[in-house]
Design an enzyme around this catalytic site. Sequence first.
Site, PDB file in Angstrom:
ATOM      1  N   GLU A  74       0.817  -1.209   0.000  1.00  8.90           N
ATOM      2  CA  GLU A  74       0.000   0.000   0.000  1.00  8.90           C
ATOM      3  C   GLU A  74       0.852   1.261   0.000  1.00  8.90           C
ATOM      4  O   GLU A  74       1.914   1.306   0.616  1.00  8.90           O
ATOM      5  CB  GLU A  74      -0.897   0.005   1.241  1.00  8.90           C
ATOM      6  CG  GLU A  74      -2.107  -0.869   1.037  1.00  8.90           C
ATOM      7  CD  GLU A  74      -2.872  -1.135   2.314  1.00  8.90           C
ATOM      8  OE1 GLU A  74      -4.096  -1.259   2.226  1.00  8.90           O
ATOM      9  OE2 GLU A  74      -2.270  -1.218   3.389  1.00  8.90           O
ATOM     10  N   CYS A  97       3.282   8.471   1.122  1.00  8.42           N
ATOM     11  CA  CYS A  97       3.864   7.565   2.112  1.00  8.42           C
ATOM     12  C   CYS A  97       4.128   6.235   1.407  1.00  8.42           C
ATOM     13  O   CYS A  97       3.214   5.583   0.905  1.00  8.42           O
ATOM     14  CB  CYS A  97       2.882   7.400   3.268  1.00  8.42           C
ATOM     15  SG  CYS A  97       3.459   6.280   4.550  1.00  8.42           S
ATOM     16  N   CYS A 154       6.465  -6.705   7.761  1.00  8.32           N
ATOM     17  CA  CYS A 154       7.550  -6.152   8.578  1.00  8.32           C
ATOM     18  C   CYS A 154       7.978  -7.187   9.611  1.00  8.32           C
ATOM     19  O   CYS A 154       7.153  -7.963  10.082  1.00  8.32           O
ATOM     20  CB  CYS A 154       7.071  -4.883   9.287  1.00  8.32           C
ATOM     21  SG  CYS A 154       8.395  -3.939  10.067  1.00  8.32           S
ATOM     22  N   CYS A 206       6.693  -4.286  16.496  1.00  9.99           N
ATOM     23  CA  CYS A 206       6.400  -3.238  17.470  1.00  9.99           C
ATOM     24  C   CYS A 206       4.985  -3.504  18.005  1.00  9.99           C
ATOM     25  O   CYS A 206       4.066  -3.755  17.231  1.00  9.99           O
ATOM     26  CB  CYS A 206       6.477  -1.862  16.820  1.00  9.99           C
ATOM     27  SG  CYS A 206       8.127  -1.486  16.197  1.00  9.99           S
ATOM     28  N   CYS A 262       1.870  -1.617  16.614  1.00 12.96           N
ATOM     29  CA  CYS A 262       1.709  -1.484  15.165  1.00 12.96           C
ATOM     30  C   CYS A 262       1.079  -2.740  14.580  1.00 12.96           C
ATOM     31  O   CYS A 262       1.552  -3.847  14.804  1.00 12.96           O
ATOM     32  CB  CYS A 262       3.069  -1.234  14.503  1.00 12.96           C
ATOM     33  SG  CYS A 262       2.968  -1.095  12.704  1.00 12.96           S
ATOM     34  N   GLY A 287       7.003  -1.764   6.518  1.00 17.69           N
ATOM     35  CA  GLY A 287       8.382  -2.233   6.482  1.00 17.69           C
ATOM     36  C   GLY A 287       9.380  -1.318   7.157  1.00 17.69           C
ATOM     37  O   GLY A 287       9.069  -0.189   7.529  1.00 17.69           O
ATOM     38  N   GLU A 288      10.590  -1.835   7.338  1.00 18.21           N
ATOM     39  CA  GLU A 288      11.682  -1.068   7.929  1.00 18.21           C
ATOM     40  C   GLU A 288      12.684  -0.745   6.811  1.00 18.21           C
ATOM     41  O   GLU A 288      13.411  -1.631   6.345  1.00 18.21           O
ATOM     42  CB  GLU A 288      12.338  -1.903   9.038  1.00 18.21           C
ATOM     43  CG  GLU A 288      13.653  -1.354   9.574  1.00 18.21           C
ATOM     44  CD  GLU A 288      13.628   0.128   9.940  1.00 18.21           C
ATOM     45  OE1 GLU A 288      12.741   0.561  10.694  1.00 18.21           O
ATOM     46  OE2 GLU A 288      14.511   0.877   9.446  1.00 18.21           O
ATOM     47  N   SER A 333      11.988   7.016   7.779  1.00 15.30           N
ATOM     48  CA  SER A 333      11.720   6.727   9.188  1.00 15.30           C
ATOM     49  C   SER A 333      12.247   5.344   9.543  1.00 15.30           C
ATOM     50  O   SER A 333      11.991   4.367   8.838  1.00 15.30           O
ATOM     51  CB  SER A 333      10.209   6.789   9.436  1.00 15.30           C
ATOM     52  OG  SER A 333       9.927   6.481  10.790  1.00 15.30           O
ATOM     53  N   SER A 361      11.681   6.418  15.151  1.00 10.71           N
ATOM     54  CA  SER A 361      10.519   6.002  15.943  1.00 10.71           C
ATOM     55  C   SER A 361      10.974   5.717  17.364  1.00 10.71           C
ATOM     56  O   SER A 361      11.307   4.596  17.703  1.00 10.71           O
ATOM     57  CB  SER A 361       9.884   4.754  15.319  1.00 10.71           C
ATOM     58  OG  SER A 361       9.379   5.069  14.047  1.00 10.71           O
ATOM     59  N   LEU A 362      10.993   6.758  18.168  1.00  9.71           N
ATOM     60  CA  LEU A 362      11.558   6.647  19.520  1.00  9.71           C
ATOM     61  C   LEU A 362      10.559   6.001  20.483  1.00  9.71           C
ATOM     62  O   LEU A 362      10.817   4.941  21.042  1.00  9.71           O
ATOM     63  CB  LEU A 362      11.957   8.045  20.002  1.00  9.71           C
ATOM     64  CG  LEU A 362      12.777   8.097  21.279  1.00  9.71           C
ATOM     65  CD1 LEU A 362      14.127   7.431  21.099  1.00  9.71           C
ATOM     66  CD2 LEU A 362      12.974   9.538  21.747  1.00  9.71           C
ATOM     67  N   HIS A 363       9.455   6.658  20.713  1.00 10.86           N
ATOM     68  CA  HIS A 363       8.303   6.111  21.431  1.00 10.86           C
ATOM     69  C   HIS A 363       8.476   5.839  22.925  1.00 10.86           C
ATOM     70  O   HIS A 363       7.503   5.546  23.617  1.00 10.86           O
ATOM     71  CB  HIS A 363       7.773   4.836  20.768  1.00 10.86           C
ATOM     72  CG  HIS A 363       7.417   4.995  19.322  1.00 10.86           C
ATOM     73  ND1 HIS A 363       6.834   6.127  18.814  1.00 10.86           N
ATOM     74  CD2 HIS A 363       7.575   4.154  18.264  1.00 10.86           C
ATOM     75  CE1 HIS A 363       6.641   5.970  17.514  1.00 10.86           C
ATOM     76  NE2 HIS A 363       7.082   4.799  17.146  1.00 10.86           N
ATOM     77  N   ASN A 409      -3.163   5.090  16.899  1.00 16.12           N
ATOM     78  CA  ASN A 409      -4.293   4.631  16.098  1.00 16.12           C
ATOM     79  C   ASN A 409      -4.611   3.197  16.500  1.00 16.12           C
ATOM     80  O   ASN A 409      -3.795   2.303  16.282  1.00 16.12           O
ATOM     81  CB  ASN A 409      -3.951   4.683  14.600  1.00 16.12           C
ATOM     82  CG  ASN A 409      -3.794   6.121  14.121  1.00 16.12           C
ATOM     83  OD1 ASN A 409      -4.690   6.940  14.310  1.00 16.12           O
ATOM     84  ND2 ASN A 409      -2.657   6.436  13.534  1.00 16.12           N
ATOM     85  N   CYS A 423      -1.282   5.653  10.340  1.00 19.70           N
ATOM     86  CA  CYS A 423      -0.139   4.855  10.790  1.00 19.70           C
ATOM     87  C   CYS A 423      -0.585   3.607  11.536  1.00 19.70           C
ATOM     88  O   CYS A 423      -1.363   3.701  12.476  1.00 19.70           O
ATOM     89  CB  CYS A 423       0.734   5.661  11.757  1.00 19.70           C
ATOM     90  SG  CYS A 423       1.218   7.258  11.170  1.00 19.70           S
TER      91      CYS A 423
HETATM   92  N1  SAH Z   1       9.703   0.830  10.303  1.00 25.80           N
HETATM   93  C1  SAH Z   1       9.818   2.266  10.191  1.00 25.80           C
HETATM   94  C2  SAH Z   1       8.821   2.835   9.213  1.00 25.80           C
HETATM   95  C3  SAH Z   1       7.386   2.822   9.690  1.00 25.80           C
HETATM   96  S1  SAH Z   1       6.877   4.468   9.869  1.00 25.80           S
HETATM   97  C4  SAH Z   1       9.720   2.873  11.565  1.00 25.80           C
HETATM   98  O1  SAH Z   1       9.428   2.149  12.511  1.00 25.80           O
HETATM   99  O2  SAH Z   1       9.974   4.059  11.741  1.00 25.80           O
HETATM  100  C5  SAH Z   1       5.392   4.367  10.655  1.00 25.80           C
HETATM  101  C6  SAH Z   1       5.335   5.176  11.930  1.00 25.80           C
HETATM  102  O3  SAH Z   1       4.043   4.968  12.518  1.00 25.80           O
HETATM  103  C7  SAH Z   1       6.348   4.707  12.956  1.00 25.80           C
HETATM  104  O4  SAH Z   1       6.802   5.779  13.731  1.00 25.80           O
HETATM  105  C8  SAH Z   1       5.517   3.771  13.780  1.00 25.80           C
HETATM  106  O5  SAH Z   1       6.098   3.533  15.032  1.00 25.80           O
HETATM  107  C9  SAH Z   1       4.199   4.501  13.831  1.00 25.80           C
HETATM  108  N2  SAH Z   1       3.051   3.627  14.155  1.00 25.80           N
HETATM  109  C10 SAH Z   1       2.916   2.308  13.941  1.00 25.80           C
HETATM  110  N3  SAH Z   1       1.730   1.858  14.394  1.00 25.80           N
HETATM  111  C11 SAH Z   1       1.080   2.917  14.899  1.00 25.80           C
HETATM  112  C12 SAH Z   1      -0.212   3.096  15.496  1.00 25.80           C
HETATM  113  N4  SAH Z   1      -1.039   2.079  15.664  1.00 25.80           N
HETATM  114  N5  SAH Z   1      -0.548   4.343  15.869  1.00 25.80           N
HETATM  115  C13 SAH Z   1       0.301   5.382  15.675  1.00 25.80           C
HETATM  116  N6  SAH Z   1       1.504   5.276  15.117  1.00 25.80           N
HETATM  117  C14 SAH Z   1       1.911   4.056  14.741  1.00 25.80           C
END
Ligand code: SAH
Length: 374
Positions: A104, A117, A124, A128, A131, A179-180, A211, A233-235, A310, A353
């Site tokens: 997609e 995007c 992937c 995480c 996700c 994907g990463e 990212s 993607s720190l989180h 989300n 996302c």
């Molecule tokens: N693998 C890469 C590219 C993915 S980018 C990465 O991890 O950065 C997608 C972004 O959306 C990332 O920051 C991911 O952590 C975030 N994401 C994934 N699932 C999500 C969700 N359910 N709600 C909000 N953000 C989310």
Amino acid sequence: MTAPSAHMSAVTGTKINLVGLSREELEAELKSFGLPAFRARQLWHWMYHRGATSFDVMTTIARDMQAKLAERYTIGRPEMSRAQQSIDGTAKWLLKLADGNEIESVHIPEEDRGTLCVSSQVGCTLTCKFCHTGTQRLVRNLTAPEIVQQVLVARDKLGEWPAPPDGRLISNIVMMGMGEPLYNFDEVSKALKIVMDGEGIAISKRRITLSTAGVVPMMKRCGEEIGVNLAVSLHAVTDEIRDVIVPLNKKYPLAELIAACRAYPGANNARRITFEYVMLKGINDSPADARALVKLLRGIPAKINLIPFNAWPGAPYECSSDEAIQVFGDIVNAAGYASPVRTPRGRDILAACGQLKSLSEKKKRSERDAVAAS
Ligand code: SAH
């Protein structure tokens, strides 16, 4: 005897796809076919500036040469198997690859820009916890052609050939789809170089953001060899929490990740690293977390992108309250960092996302979340 349909596909299969070859590869390929370098330049222009999908529209190339090229080569696209449009203008496009896998891409129009995007893998491997894509097993890496084709198909769909210098519908690209990207560095790098080429698609590296969840050993090469903006993607601000929600942290813990960010080539105050931070209720959203975040990033040219979580069916988390996001953002802002809240886009078509295959349970939130600060 081969059945006619199998015979047809075998013939198609023997054609070489010119989309996704680097300039040098394109020249070498045409040379092996007895064609001079200027043909490569012509084809590049038609494929990436004019968006040609067949040789017979290439009016600067004589008819017999067009036919000769068409016998041996293709510049086709994957089929768009579904197109969905959100009430907020976001579009999600499902592309069917030659081997039947589907990926997609999402187009997000905004007032001052249009962002595409792009996916780097089918599925992937990172798992995480928040996700949904992470719950699907990886099928495979995408090839450079498949990455470039996402941009071509998007421009086809938007009718943006040739693209104007300003006010483009696709002005920016984010490698933030499935994907990463740093697990598929070579193909992503090759594809982005084609996308950045000034005589073709011509989207500058300043308008491209990659990212990563933190593949530390590849970050330096990303800065040096591709030179795009980096998003991380720190989180979470402790290894204890990040180990759980971004399991890649067990391999590349926070201290290593932050050191790699400090050393990211080309990062400065004009080109900041974006830190993505998904807001998970009761997990990472306290004022203490916000203060720890500010401390962790001290000295790094950074902006912090707060992403309201989300939800998807069965997700083990909930989105933080609007108030918690506000308080968190205020602390980060007061410390001098921009901390825009990423407005969820396309939730009604499952394009936000982490929602690729799930049904949003919180559609109404999109309105409440539209309180983006910058
Ligand atoms: N693998 C890469 C590219 C993915 S980018 C990465 O991890 O950065 C997608 C972004 O959306 C990332 O920051 C991911 O952590 C975030 N994401 C994934 N699932 C999500 C969700 N359910 N709600 C909000 N953000 C989310």
